[in-house]
Scaffold this active site. Structure first.
Site, short mmCIF file in Angstrom:
data_model
loop_
_atom_site.label_atom_id
_atom_site.label_comp_id
_atom_site.label_asym_id
_atom_site.label_seq_id
_atom_site.Cartn_x
_atom_site.Cartn_y
_atom_site.Cartn_z
N TYR A 133 -1.59 -0.57 10.16
CA TYR A 133 -1.84 -1.09 8.80
C TYR A 133 -0.47 -0.48 7.96
O TYR A 133 0.05 -1.43 7.03
CB TYR A 133 -3.13 -0.46 8.08
CG TYR A 133 -3.30 -0.70 6.64
CD1 TYR A 133 -3.71 -1.80 6.31
CD2 TYR A 133 -3.05 0.44 5.69
CE1 TYR A 133 -3.83 -2.09 4.82
CE2 TYR A 133 -3.04 0.05 4.35
CZ TYR A 133 -3.57 -1.15 3.81
OH TYR A 133 -3.71 -1.36 2.59
N SER A 162 0.76 -1.16 -0.04
CA SER A 162 -0.05 0.28 -0.03
C SER A 162 0.77 1.35 0.03
O SER A 162 2.04 1.14 0.40
CB SER A 162 -1.03 -0.25 1.07
OG SER A 162 -1.36 1.24 1.41
#
Length: 248
Positions: A152, A141
């Site tokens: 995350y 990501s």
């Protein structure tokens, strides 16, 4: 020549389904792995119909954070060599950070969902990787490179370091390992009901090309890395983000 086999985790929706579709159209026998049997079955039927091969996609229901459930994937693969492993499972998991116990659970959940799933699937399939020519691809990501996602972001960044190690280990066997790092991609379940019109506009404005990414944009990057053309590319992070973060 025997059939080419690809395994795609998180293959029922969004980026994973787009990747599975692209590889199926390229002639791979694709196994899509996830926790939701109904979602996987729908995706498998749709992709098979689109590519005109009734048996193109096999759905395997498994929680990849549970080592015992990896046997379901191995059983579906059988004795075939695996050409491509795409680790796409994961996502941002919210949590309660009011206590240290809550913080620990929050971090562990994100690390399990985004890192452990990739590690366990890859390690389970590692003996079956085609040599030479196998491909391991990790979906990361943009938040791994610019932050903003707490655990995350940390989890996705961990994939980068692990990919470098794995590329060094598998390179002598002519198996490549690379990371695809998407920016903002619309038409996925990632944001759920959290995305607003203002949030969408802000993310589009951060790109250089003036649009959101689509799952097919990421699928095309994976197709390249999975192809024989990319045999000299390994240990790399490929940003597919419309210029939101420039290459380094």
């Amino acid at each position: 020549m025997d059939s080419r086999v690809a395994v795609v985790s998180g293959g029922g929706t969004g980026i994973g389904a787009a990747v599975a579709g692209a590889l199926a159209r390229d002639g791979y026998d694709v196994l899509i792995v996830g926790r939701r049997a109904d979602v996987l079955a729908d995706a498998a039927a749709r992709i098979a119909a689109e590519c005109g091969r009734p048996d193109a996609v096999t759905a395997v229901t498994a929680d990849l954070t549970d080592p015992e459930q990896l046997d379901r994937v191995l059983g579906a693969v059988g004795d075939r060599p695996v050409d491509v492993v795409v680790n796409n499972a994961g996502g941002y998991l919210s949590g309660d950070t009011d206590t240290l116990a809550g913080t620990a659970a929050y971090w562990r959940a994100n690390l399990d969902a985004n890192v452990l799933t990739a590690v366990l699937l890859t390690e389970a399939l590692r003996p079956a990787l085609r040599r030479p020519g196998g491909r391991v691809i990790l979906i990361s990501s943009i938040s791994a490179q610019r932050g903003g996602g707490g655990p995350y972001s940390a989890a996705k960044a961990a994939l980068h370091g692990w990919a470098y190690d794995l590329a060094a280990q598998l390179g002598p066997e002519q198996v490549t390992v690379n990371v695809v790092s998407p920016g903002y991609v619309a038409e996925t379940e990632f944001f759920g009901d959290r995305m607003t019109a203002e949030g969408h506009a802000k993310r589009v404005a951060a790109t250089l090309v003036g649009r959101a990414g689509l799952p097919d944009d990421i699928a095309e990057a994976v197709r390249y890395l999975a192809s024989p053309t990319a045999g000299f590319v390994t240990g790399q992070v490929l940003g597919v983000n419309g210029g939101s973060v420039l290459g380094r």
